[in-house]
Design a protein around this motif. Sequence first.
Motif, short mmCIF file in Angstrom:
data_model
loop_
_atom_site.label_atom_id
_atom_site.label_comp_id
_atom_site.label_asym_id
_atom_site.label_seq_id
_atom_site.Cartn_x
_atom_site.Cartn_y
_atom_site.Cartn_z
N GLY A 66 0.81 -1.23 0.00
CA GLY A 66 0.00 0.00 0.00
C GLY A 66 0.84 1.27 0.00
N PRO A 67 1.74 1.45 0.98
CA PRO A 67 2.56 2.66 0.98
C PRO A 67 3.48 2.77 -0.23
CG PRO A 67 2.57 1.66 3.15
CD PRO A 67 1.88 0.70 2.23
N LEU A 68 4.02 1.64 -0.70
CA LEU A 68 4.88 1.67 -1.88
C LEU A 68 4.08 2.13 -3.10
CD1 LEU A 68 7.71 1.11 -2.97
CD2 LEU A 68 6.99 -1.26 -3.35
N PHE A 69 2.85 1.64 -3.22
CA PHE A 69 1.98 2.08 -4.32
C PHE A 69 1.69 3.57 -4.21
CE2 PHE A 69 -2.37 2.80 -5.98
CZ PHE A 69 -2.12 2.53 -7.31
N TYR A 73 2.63 6.02 -7.22
CA TYR A 73 1.38 6.23 -7.95
C TYR A 73 1.49 7.32 -9.02
CZ TYR A 73 -3.54 7.41 -8.76
OH TYR A 73 -4.74 7.68 -9.34
N PRO A 74 2.00 8.52 -8.70
CA PRO A 74 2.03 9.56 -9.74
C PRO A 74 2.99 9.25 -10.88
CG PRO A 74 2.65 10.46 -7.58
CD PRO A 74 2.46 9.00 -7.42
N ARG A 75 3.93 8.34 -10.67
CA ARG A 75 4.93 8.03 -11.68
C ARG A 75 4.54 6.88 -12.60
NH1 ARG A 75 6.97 9.07 -6.83
NH2 ARG A 75 8.50 10.71 -6.57
N LEU A 76 3.46 6.18 -12.28
CA LEU A 76 3.04 5.05 -13.11
C LEU A 76 2.46 5.57 -14.42
CD1 LEU A 76 1.52 2.81 -10.32
CD2 LEU A 76 3.58 2.36 -11.65
N PRO A 77 2.77 4.92 -15.54
CA PRO A 77 2.48 5.51 -16.85
C PRO A 77 1.06 5.36 -17.37
CG PRO A 77 3.62 3.43 -17.12
CD PRO A 77 3.57 3.70 -15.64
N THR A 78 0.16 4.73 -16.68
CA THR A 78 -1.18 4.54 -17.23
C THR A 78 -2.09 5.70 -16.85
OG1 THR A 78 -1.89 3.25 -15.32
CG2 THR A 78 -0.90 2.04 -17.16
N MET A 132 -6.94 -1.76 -5.12
CA MET A 132 -6.08 -0.79 -4.44
C MET A 132 -6.05 0.54 -5.19
SD MET A 132 -2.19 -1.17 -3.00
CE MET A 132 -1.48 -1.58 -4.57
N GLY A 133 -5.93 0.49 -6.51
CA GLY A 133 -5.92 1.71 -7.30
C GLY A 133 -7.22 2.49 -7.16
N ASN A 134 -8.33 1.78 -7.20
CA ASN A 134 -9.64 2.42 -7.08
C ASN A 134 -9.80 3.07 -5.71
OD1 ASN A 134 -12.63 2.34 -6.25
ND2 ASN A 134 -12.70 2.16 -8.49
N VAL A 135 -9.48 2.34 -4.66
CA VAL A 135 -9.64 2.87 -3.31
C VAL A 135 -8.70 4.06 -3.08
CG1 VAL A 135 -9.33 2.34 -0.85
CG2 VAL A 135 -10.48 0.71 -2.35
N PHE A 136 -7.47 3.93 -3.54
CA PHE A 136 -6.51 5.02 -3.37
C PHE A 136 -6.99 6.29 -4.08
CE2 PHE A 136 -2.56 7.32 -4.39
CZ PHE A 136 -2.06 7.48 -3.10
N ALA A 137 -7.48 6.13 -5.30
CA ALA A 137 -7.98 7.30 -6.05
C ALA A 137 -9.18 7.93 -5.35
CB ALA A 137 -8.34 6.89 -7.47
N ARG A 138 -10.04 7.11 -4.79
CA ARG A 138 -11.20 7.65 -4.06
C ARG A 138 -10.76 8.41 -2.82
NH1 ARG A 138 -16.41 5.09 -5.14
NH2 ARG A 138 -16.17 3.75 -6.94
#
Length: 156
Positions: A66-69, A73-78, A132-138
């Motif tokens: 979780g913390p690593l993501f 997160y801002p550096r991931l290319p998608t 994880m991506g969905n929850v983090f963005a929310r």
Amino acid sequence: MMSRVKQGIAAGFIATVAVSILEAANLLFAKVFDPFPEIVARMFQLGDNLVAGWAIHFVIGSLIMGPLFAFIYPRLPTNTPETKGILFAVAAWVAMMLIISMMGDPRTFSGSAGFGTFAWMLITHMIFGGVMGNVFARLLAREKRAGGFIHGAPAH
């Protein structure tokens, strides 16, 4: 206001719970694939200790992934949070497979293991990443809304 690390921990925990429901169903009802907590316990040389495997599974998913993501997160290319999470989780799966292959016990995958177990682990990692991506963005969006404006400028 939550820090990014706390948001990552929360997102990782919720994603771990989601994947754990699938793992529990596999363990209790199907037993088609080696359960991931059992594999984790074997990786840490704890035998088939499922309690230790579940605990390590939650620690890794919540306090490491979780913390690593959240950090990268801002550096991931998608473009979408879900695909960022899936990309991250697939990269983690590849790293885990390499570590197991190079340094782990060759008997880590035993019993019903084989291609099906590898595929099951990849699928559950992808689900983990998407959740994880969905929850983090929310959580990010909620904090941005709650932050409001400071002297006419956005807080974030």
